[in-house]
Design a protein around this motif. Structure first.
Motif, PDB file in Angstrom:
ATOM      1  N   ASN A  94      11.817  84.374  25.516  1.00 12.72           N
ATOM      2  CA  ASN A  94      10.569  84.410  26.266  1.00 12.72           C
ATOM      3  C   ASN A  94       9.842  83.069  26.234  1.00 12.72           C
ATOM      4  OD1 ASN A  94      10.191  87.430  27.001  1.00 12.72           O
ATOM      5  ND2 ASN A  94      10.788  87.465  24.856  1.00 12.72           N
ATOM      6  N   THR A  95       9.985  82.338  25.115  1.00 15.96           N
ATOM      7  CA  THR A  95       9.327  81.038  24.958  1.00 15.96           C
ATOM      8  C   THR A  95      10.359  79.969  24.634  1.00 15.96           C
ATOM      9  OG1 THR A  95       7.288  82.086  24.149  1.00 15.96           O
ATOM     10  CG2 THR A  95       7.581  79.735  23.694  1.00 15.96           C
ATOM     11  N   ALA A  96      10.512  78.982  25.516  1.00 15.38           N
ATOM     12  CA  ALA A  96      11.415  77.862  25.259  1.00 15.38           C
ATOM     13  C   ALA A  96      10.838  77.011  24.135  1.00 15.38           C
ATOM     14  CB  ALA A  96      11.582  77.030  26.527  1.00 15.38           C
ATOM     15  N   ARG A  97      11.688  76.598  23.187  1.00 20.67           N
ATOM     16  CA  ARG A  97      11.217  75.802  22.042  1.00 20.67           C
ATOM     17  C   ARG A  97      12.384  75.200  21.277  1.00 20.67           C
ATOM     18  NH1 ARG A  97       9.084  81.034  18.604  1.00 20.67           N
ATOM     19  NH2 ARG A  97       9.720  82.482  20.217  1.00 20.67           N
ATOM     20  N   TYR A  98      12.069  74.215  20.456  1.00 19.59           N
ATOM     21  CA  TYR A  98      13.075  73.642  19.569  1.00 19.59           C
ATOM     22  C   TYR A  98      12.445  73.386  18.209  1.00 19.59           C
ATOM     23  CZ  TYR A  98      11.510  68.702  20.007  1.00 19.59           C
ATOM     24  OH  TYR A  98      10.813  67.515  19.948  1.00 19.59           O
TER      25      TYR A  98
ATOM     26  N   ALA B 184       8.474  73.870  18.447  1.00 20.94           N
ATOM     27  CA  ALA B 184       7.710  72.957  19.289  1.00 20.94           C
ATOM     28  C   ALA B 184       7.851  73.400  20.740  1.00 20.94           C
ATOM     29  CB  ALA B 184       8.210  71.528  19.124  1.00 20.94           C
ATOM     30  N   VAL B 185       6.709  73.520  21.431  1.00 18.01           N
ATOM     31  CA  VAL B 185       6.701  73.976  22.818  1.00 18.01           C
ATOM     32  C   VAL B 185       6.040  72.926  23.703  1.00 18.01           C
ATOM     33  CG1 VAL B 185       6.677  76.414  22.179  1.00 18.01           C
ATOM     34  CG2 VAL B 185       4.510  75.196  22.450  1.00 18.01           C
ATOM     35  N   THR B 186       6.141  73.111  25.015  1.00 19.98           N
ATOM     36  CA  THR B 186       5.447  72.245  25.959  1.00 19.98           C
ATOM     37  C   THR B 186       4.192  72.954  26.454  1.00 19.98           C
ATOM     38  OG1 THR B 186       6.800  73.154  27.740  1.00 19.98           O
ATOM     39  CG2 THR B 186       7.529  71.085  26.764  1.00 19.98           C
ATOM     40  N   PRO B 187       3.101  72.218  26.834  1.00 17.75           N
ATOM     41  CA  PRO B 187       3.009  70.764  26.669  1.00 17.75           C
ATOM     42  C   PRO B 187       2.858  70.410  25.207  1.00 17.75           C
ATOM     43  CG  PRO B 187       0.915  71.645  27.388  1.00 17.75           C
ATOM     44  CD  PRO B 187       1.877  72.808  27.397  1.00 17.75           C
ATOM     45  N   GLY B 188       3.238  69.224  24.831  1.00 18.16           N
ATOM     46  CA  GLY B 188       3.226  68.874  23.421  1.00 18.16           C
ATOM     47  C   GLY B 188       2.704  67.476  23.180  1.00 18.16           C
ATOM     48  N   PRO B 189       2.668  67.080  21.889  1.00 20.91           N
ATOM     49  CA  PRO B 189       3.196  67.879  20.790  1.00 20.91           C
ATOM     50  C   PRO B 189       2.310  69.088  20.478  1.00 20.91           C
ATOM     51  CG  PRO B 189       2.139  65.899  19.947  1.00 20.91           C
ATOM     52  CD  PRO B 189       2.137  65.779  21.434  1.00 20.91           C
ATOM     53  N   ASN B 190       2.929  70.251  20.404  1.00 27.31           N
ATOM     54  CA  ASN B 190       2.186  71.487  20.207  1.00 27.31           C
ATOM     55  C   ASN B 190       3.073  72.484  19.471  1.00 27.31           C
ATOM     56  OD1 ASN B 190       0.127  73.325  20.370  1.00 27.31           O
ATOM     57  ND2 ASN B 190       0.446  73.832  22.523  1.00 27.31           N
TER      58      ASN B 190
ATOM     59  N   GLN C  13      12.652  71.469  26.219  1.00 25.87           N
ATOM     60  CA  GLN C  13      12.821  72.642  25.372  1.00 25.87           C
ATOM     61  C   GLN C  13      13.669  73.688  26.074  1.00 25.87           C
ATOM     62  OE1 GLN C  13      10.152  70.798  25.419  1.00 25.87           O
ATOM     63  NE2 GLN C  13       8.898  70.974  23.583  1.00 25.87           N
ATOM     64  N   GLN C  14      14.541  74.354  25.302  1.00 26.94           N
ATOM     65  CA  GLN C  14      15.462  75.336  25.859  1.00 26.94           C
ATOM     66  C   GLN C  14      15.068  76.769  25.473  1.00 26.94           C
ATOM     67  OE1 GLN C  14      18.518  74.279  27.731  1.00 26.94           O
ATOM     68  NE2 GLN C  14      17.003  72.630  27.824  1.00 26.94           N
ATOM     69  N   ALA C  15      15.412  77.722  26.358  1.00 35.04           N
ATOM     70  CA  ALA C  15      15.224  79.144  26.071  1.00 35.04           C
ATOM     71  C   ALA C  15      16.559  79.874  26.084  1.00 35.04           C
ATOM     72  CB  ALA C  15      14.283  79.771  27.098  1.00 35.04           C
ATOM     73  N   THR C  16      17.657  79.132  26.248  1.00 34.06           N
ATOM     74  CA  THR C  16      18.981  79.740  26.360  1.00 34.06           C
ATOM     75  C   THR C  16      19.486  80.267  25.024  1.00 34.06           C
ATOM     76  OG1 THR C  16      19.927  77.529  26.111  1.00 34.06           O
ATOM     77  CG2 THR C  16      19.709  78.389  28.341  1.00 34.06           C
ATOM     78  N   THR C  17      20.333  81.284  25.120  1.00 33.17           N
ATOM     79  CA  THR C  17      20.995  81.889  23.963  1.00 33.17           C
ATOM     80  C   THR C  17      22.488  81.926  24.238  1.00 33.17           C
ATOM     81  OG1 THR C  17      19.085  83.303  23.492  1.00 33.17           O
ATOM     82  CG2 THR C  17      21.192  83.970  22.538  1.00 33.17           C
ATOM     83  N   PHE C  18      23.282  81.534  23.245  1.00 34.21           N
ATOM     84  CA  PHE C  18      24.738  81.587  23.396  1.00 34.21           C
ATOM     85  C   PHE C  18      25.333  82.361  22.215  1.00 34.21           C
ATOM     86  CE2 PHE C  18      23.766  77.445  25.551  1.00 34.21           C
ATOM     87  CZ  PHE C  18      23.970  77.923  26.847  1.00 34.21           C
ATOM     88  N   GLU C  19      26.244  83.265  22.548  1.00 34.62           N
ATOM     89  CA  GLU C  19      26.909  84.099  21.547  1.00 34.62           C
ATOM     90  C   GLU C  19      28.346  83.625  21.352  1.00 34.62           C
ATOM     91  OE1 GLU C  19      26.620  88.091  22.953  1.00 34.62           O
ATOM     92  OE2 GLU C  19      24.413  88.110  22.941  1.00 34.62           O
ATOM     93  N   TRP C  20      28.730  83.468  20.094  1.00 28.04           N
ATOM     94  CA  TRP C  20      30.086  83.017  19.750  1.00 28.04           C
ATOM     95  C   TRP C  20      30.915  84.197  19.259  1.00 28.04           C
ATOM     96  CZ3 TRP C  20      33.617  79.264  19.944  1.00 28.04           C
ATOM     97  CH2 TRP C  20      34.671  79.281  19.016  1.00 28.04           C
TER      98      TRP C  20
END
Length: 331
Positions: A54-58, A75-81, A310-317
Motif C-alpha cells: 500500500n505504501t512504497a518505501r525503502y 523512507a517514503v516520498t516526498p522526503g526525506p521523510n 521507492q518501490q511497492a513491488t513484492t516478489f516471491e521466490w
C-alpha cells in the motif's frame, strides 16, 4: 480426453477460501476471488510477482514468512521523510495495520512471523536523529520496551521478540553486537569480524544461528559471517560483492537478492550452508528492501526497496521442486 473427475475421482470443488493443506494435483475454484487454483510443483527455481504494498518505501524493517510477512517504517516520498506505516502480508495481498509509535527508517528487525516482531533502533527524518527505541508487536499493537545500548540506525538484526541479536550498522560501520533476552539488551564482548555501515548488508536467522552477508564500509563487501549464539565466524563469500541486499533464510539455507553498487542489482544467490550459488535474478532491480526471515532457499519474499524511486513491488521466490498454489488463467 479424460476429464478431471475421471482422473481424480471427484469434481472440482468450489470453496470460499483456499484449502489449508492441499495435496499435489488438487484443483479448486475460489468463489471469493473467482479464480481456478491448484497445487503444483515448481519445475525450476523462479521469482513470481506478489501483491503490491500500500505504501512504497525503502530502508524498511520487516520479516515473517512468504505467506505471513510484516513490513514497518521506512523512507517514503516526498522526503526525506520517515514512515510509521505497518503492513502485513497473507501470501497474496498487503493490509495496513496499527502503526509503530515512532516513525523511523533503517530500523532493525527480529520477526519470524507477522504476529510477533521487534522494531529496533533506527533513524528519524526530517532531521536524521538516531534512535535506540525498541517496539514489540503482538499481532495487534506496538508497545515500547527497553532501549538498545547504542543509538544508531541500520543495525543488522535477526531472531524473535524473546531472543534477538543486532550487530554493526551506524554511519561509522560499527562491529558492535547486542543481544536481547526478551527484557533487556546486553552488549556482547564478541564483535563482527568486519564492521558494516547502516542498512548496507543483509541479515537473517535466529539468536543462536544467525548470519550477516555483504555490506559496505568504504568498500563493498562479499564477506558472510555466522553467529552461533556466542561468537561470529567468517564463512564463504558471496559471489557478487554488494550492499543494500535483501537476505532471507537460515545459516543452512538462504537467499540473497538485489543490492548495489550501481547499477542497482537484480542478482540472486542461494546458500546451502557452505557455498553461495548464483541463480535466477529477481524480475527487476531492487535494493534496501524488506525480506522474509523463514523459508530458507525454497520459499522467500522480498518487498519494497529502491530503484530510481521507492518501490511497492513484492516478489516471491520458489525453489525447484517446491509445492505451491498456482492460479490458472485462460492465457
Amino acid at each position: 480426453m479424460a476429464t478431471y473427475k475421471e482422473i481424480r475421482g471427484s469434481q472440482i470443488e468450489a470453496v470460499a477460501t483456499d484449502p489449508s493443506n492441499p495435496v499435489e494435483g488438487q484443483v479448486w475454484y475460489n468463489t471469493t476471488s473467482n479464480v481456478l487454483k491448484g497445487q503444483t510443483l515448481t519445475a525450476t527455481a523462479a521469482w513470481t510477482t506478489g501483491g503490491t504494498m500500500n505504501t512504497a518505501r525503502y530502508v524498511l524493517g520487516g520479516g515473517g514468512s512468504q505467506t505471513a510477512a510484516i513490513a514497518f517504517g521506512g523512507a517514503v516520498t516526498p522526503g526525506p521523510n520517515s514512515s510509521d506505516k505497518v503492513e502485513t502480508y497473507n501470501g497474496s495481498s498487503w493490509t495496513e495495520v496499527n502503526e509503530i509509535n515512532t516513525a523511523r527508517e533503517r530500523c532493525s528487525s527480529a520477526a519470524t512471523t507477522n504476529t510477533a516482531s521487534l522494531c529496533i533502533a533506527g533513524v528519524v527524518y526530517p532531521g536524521g536523529t538516531t534512535k535506540n527505541l525498541t517496539e514489540s508487536w503482538n499481532g495487534s499493537n506496538w508497545t515500547e520496551v527497553n532501549e538498545t545500548n547504542l543509538s544508531e540506525g541500520g543495525r543488522f538484526g535477526f531472531g524473535t521478540p524473546s531472543a534477538a541479536v543486532i550487530a554493526g550498522g551506524g554511519m561509522s560501520g560499527m562491529d558492535v553486537t547486542e543481544t536481547w533476552n526478551g527484557t533487556n539488551w546486553s552488549t556482547s564482548p564478541q564483535t563482527l569480524n568486519t564492521g558494516r555501515k547502516d542498512n548496507e548488508g543483509g541479515s537473517s536467522g535466529t539468536s543462536t544461528a544467525g548470519m550477516v552477508a555483504g555490506g559496505n564500509n568504504g568498500a563493498t563487501y562479499a564477506q558472510t559471517e555466522q553467529w552461533n549464539g556466542s561468537a561470529w565466524t567468517e564463512v564463504n563469500d558471496l559471489n557478487t560483492a554488494r550492499s543494500g541486499m535483501m537476505l532471507s533464510g537460515t545459516t543452512t539455507a538462504a537467499i540473497a537478492a538485489g543490492g548495489t553498487p550501481n547499477p542497482t542489482s537484480s542478482a540472486t544467490e542461494s546458500w546451502n550452508g557452505t557455498n553461495w550459488t548464483t541463480t535466477t535474478s529477481i524480475p527487476s532491480q531492487k535494493r534496501n528492501g524488506g525480506a522474509s526471515r523463514t523459508g530458507g532457499n525454497t520459499a522467500a519474499l522480498v518487498f519494497g526497496g529502491y530503484y530510481t524511486a521507492q518501490q511497492a513491488t513484492t516478489f516471491e521466490w520458489d525453489g525447484a521442486g517446491v509445492s505451491q498454489v498456482r492460479t490458472f488463467t485462460d492465457s
